[in-house]
Design an enzyme around this catalytic site. Structure first.
Site, PDB file in Angstrom:
ATOM      1  N   ARG A 108       0.872  -1.176   0.000  1.00  0.00           N
ATOM      2  CA  ARG A 108       0.000   0.000   0.000  1.00  0.00           C
ATOM      3  C   ARG A 108       0.901   1.215   0.000  1.00  0.00           C
ATOM      4  NH1 ARG A 108      -5.196   1.308   3.707  1.00  0.00           N
ATOM      5  NH2 ARG A 108      -6.064   0.020   2.038  1.00  0.00           N
ATOM      6  N   HIS A 135      -7.471   0.909  -6.255  1.00  0.00           N
ATOM      7  CA  HIS A 135      -7.632  -0.008  -5.120  1.00  0.00           C
ATOM      8  C   HIS A 135      -8.329  -1.285  -5.628  1.00  0.00           C
ATOM      9  CE1 HIS A 135      -7.756  -1.396  -1.113  1.00  0.00           C
ATOM     10  NE2 HIS A 135      -8.632  -0.582  -0.569  1.00  0.00           N
ATOM     11  N   GLN A 138     -10.195  -3.966  -3.327  1.00  0.00           N
ATOM     12  CA  GLN A 138     -11.475  -3.492  -2.789  1.00  0.00           C
ATOM     13  C   GLN A 138     -12.613  -3.775  -3.771  1.00  0.00           C
ATOM     14  OE1 GLN A 138     -12.184  -1.687   0.302  1.00  0.00           O
ATOM     15  NE2 GLN A 138     -14.183  -2.421  -0.379  1.00  0.00           N
ATOM     16  N   ASP A 227     -17.491   6.895  -0.371  1.00  0.00           N
ATOM     17  CA  ASP A 227     -16.138   6.810   0.198  1.00  0.00           C
ATOM     18  C   ASP A 227     -15.839   8.163   0.839  1.00  0.00           C
ATOM     19  OD1 ASP A 227     -13.491   6.131   0.814  1.00  0.00           O
ATOM     20  OD2 ASP A 227     -12.748   6.371  -1.234  1.00  0.00           O
ATOM     21  N   CYS A 267     -16.462   1.500   1.167  1.00  0.00           N
ATOM     22  CA  CYS A 267     -15.246   0.692   1.358  1.00  0.00           C
ATOM     23  C   CYS A 267     -14.757   0.754   2.808  1.00  0.00           C
ATOM     24  CB  CYS A 267     -14.156   1.135   0.394  1.00  0.00           C
ATOM     25  SG  CYS A 267     -13.801   2.900   0.467  1.00  0.00           S
ATOM     26  N   ARG A 295     -13.395  -8.639   1.849  1.00  0.00           N
ATOM     27  CA  ARG A 295     -12.012  -8.313   1.489  1.00  0.00           C
ATOM     28  C   ARG A 295     -11.150  -9.568   1.630  1.00  0.00           C
ATOM     29  NH1 ARG A 295     -10.003  -3.240   1.706  1.00  0.00           N
ATOM     30  NH2 ARG A 295      -8.203  -4.294   0.780  1.00  0.00           N
TER      31      ARG A 295
HETATM   32  N1   CP Z   1     -11.187  -0.290   2.716  1.00  0.00           N
HETATM   33  C1   CP Z   1      -9.889  -0.346   3.101  1.00  0.00           C
HETATM   34  O1   CP Z   1      -8.965  -0.523   2.292  1.00  0.00           O
HETATM   35  O2   CP Z   1      -9.696  -0.213   4.456  1.00  0.00           O
HETATM   36  P1   CP Z   1      -8.306   0.016   5.208  1.00  0.00           P
HETATM   37  O3   CP Z   1      -7.791   1.359   4.774  1.00  0.00           O
HETATM   38  O4   CP Z   1      -8.631  -0.065   6.657  1.00  0.00           O
HETATM   39  O5   CP Z   1      -7.357  -1.075   4.770  1.00  0.00           O
HETATM   40  N1  NVA Z   2     -10.139   6.710  -0.999  1.00  0.00           N
HETATM   41  C1  NVA Z   2      -9.741   6.212   0.306  1.00  0.00           C
HETATM   42  C2  NVA Z   2      -9.960   4.733   0.401  1.00  0.00           C
HETATM   43  C3  NVA Z   2      -9.649   4.123   1.737  1.00  0.00           C
HETATM   44  C4  NVA Z   2      -9.830   2.638   1.745  1.00  0.00           C
HETATM   45  C5  NVA Z   2      -8.286   6.579   0.565  1.00  0.00           C
HETATM   46  O1  NVA Z   2      -7.478   6.429  -0.360  1.00  0.00           O
HETATM   47  O2  NVA Z   2      -7.972   7.010   1.669  1.00  0.00           O
END
Ligand code: CP
Ligand code: NVA
Length: 309
Positions: A108, A135, A138, A227, A267, A295
């Site tokens: 990530r 992502h 997701q 989101d 999400c 997930r």
């Molecule tokens: N939805 C998601 O990716 O959650 P986290 O940021 O907690 O991993």
């Molecule tokens: N758009 C959000 C998604 C979190 C899972 C971010 O990137 O923070």
């Protein structure tokens, strides 16, 4: 990696429709097994995975680590202070060193280029656990959740309400592969990346609309999706965005406009009272927790796929 049967998982449209559905079918199969309490399926026995997190996470970290270990493997969490990719060490060196220890690298990161560089230099599969651009894990979990709750994914109407961000880019890339109706309702100036919209439209698979009118957009939706308005890396803009996005909160009146068959998805993490109301998150039509659970099941199938298992 090509030639030894191993693959990366970086963008949904790197895969064809058959492969996406094969992964989703596998997710359901392994989910059923795990939910039955069966712990004898251990395809990752003797395998290890490093998990690089340059940003915070609950779901991605815990679901990957839990899923990999339930299927026999061992995962190693590396937080923002550990590797410090691009700061303490170059991405291409991280990729080549970790490839010598591990069977999978999950990451990530902020810049999408970082995940591309990791994949370029790694000799083991790299899985994208979110970048500023997309992502994909997701949206695989979301498709799985729709199969279970809507009854199908293909041919549905998904209306995303909010910022044209990484989640939207993965929806668009899904729409380039699987036919459905995708609508993104966002404030002017917060549209998704134009090149990605163009790519999804050019694929000629799905109906794709980008609009600034959420009330009109949600009509007849199977899913209304939300989101956060300020993603990780944009939190200093949060106050400003709350003003600009005011009309884009998913509340009961927007769900009423969507119609009675609409589910609510997010999400997570969700900011109640900001992009969505408490009432909507807690409503019977909200499927955010089964969605979060999926997930793990979607990713188990992704890991099986990249390892050729
Ligand atoms: N939805 C998601 O990716 O959650 P986290 O940021 O907690 O991993
Ligand atoms: N758009 C959000 C998604 C979190 C899972 C971010 O990137 O923070």
């Amino acid at each position: 990696k090509v030639g030894n049967g191993l693959k990366d998982f970086l963008h949904i449209d790197d895969f064809d429709k058959d492969t996406i559905f094969k992964i989703l079918d596998r997710a359901i199969e392994v989910k059923t097994l795990l939910k039955s309490g069966d712990r004898t399926f251990r395809p990752f026995e003797g395998r290890t995975m490093s998990m690089i997190f340059a940003k915070p996470s609950m779901r991605t970290r815990v679901s990957f680590e839990t899923g990999f270990s339930l299927l026999g493997g061992h995962a190693i969490y590396l937080g923002p202070d550990d590797i410090q990719m691009d700061k303490r060490e170059e991405t291409r060196d991280v990729a080549r060193v970790l490839s010598r220890y591990n069977d999978i690298i999950l990451a990530r990161v902020f810049s999408h280029q970082d995940i591309l560089d990791l994949a370029k230099y790694a000799t083991v599969p790299v899985i994208n656990g979110l970048t500023d651009y997309n992502h994909p894990c997701q949206i695989m979990a979301d498709a799985l959740t729709m199969i279970e709750h809507v009854g199908r994914f293909e041919g549905t109407k998904v209306v995303y309400v909010g910022d044209g961000n990484n989640i939207v880019h993965s929806w668009l890339l899904m729409a380039a592969v699987i036919p459905f109706h995708f609508v993104c309702a966002c404030p002017k100036g917060f549209e998704p990346d134009a090149k990605t919209v163009e790519k999804a439209r050019k694929a000629g698979i799905s109906k794709i609309e980008i609009t600034n009118d959420p009330k009109e957009a949600v009509k007849g939706a199977d899913v209304v999706y939300s989101d956060v308005w300020a993603s990780m890396g944009q939190k200093e803009e949060a106050a400003y965005r709350r003003q600009v996005f005011k009309e884009f909160q998913v509340d009961q009146s927007l769900m009423d406009a969507a119609g009675s068959k609409a589910f609510f998805m997010h999400c997570l993490p969700a900011e109640r009272g900001v992009e969505v109301t408490e009432q909507v998150v807690e409503a019977p039509y909200s499927i955010v927790f089964p969605q979060a659970e999926n997930r793990m099941h979607a990713q188990n199938a992704i890991m099986l796929h990249v390892l050729g298992k």
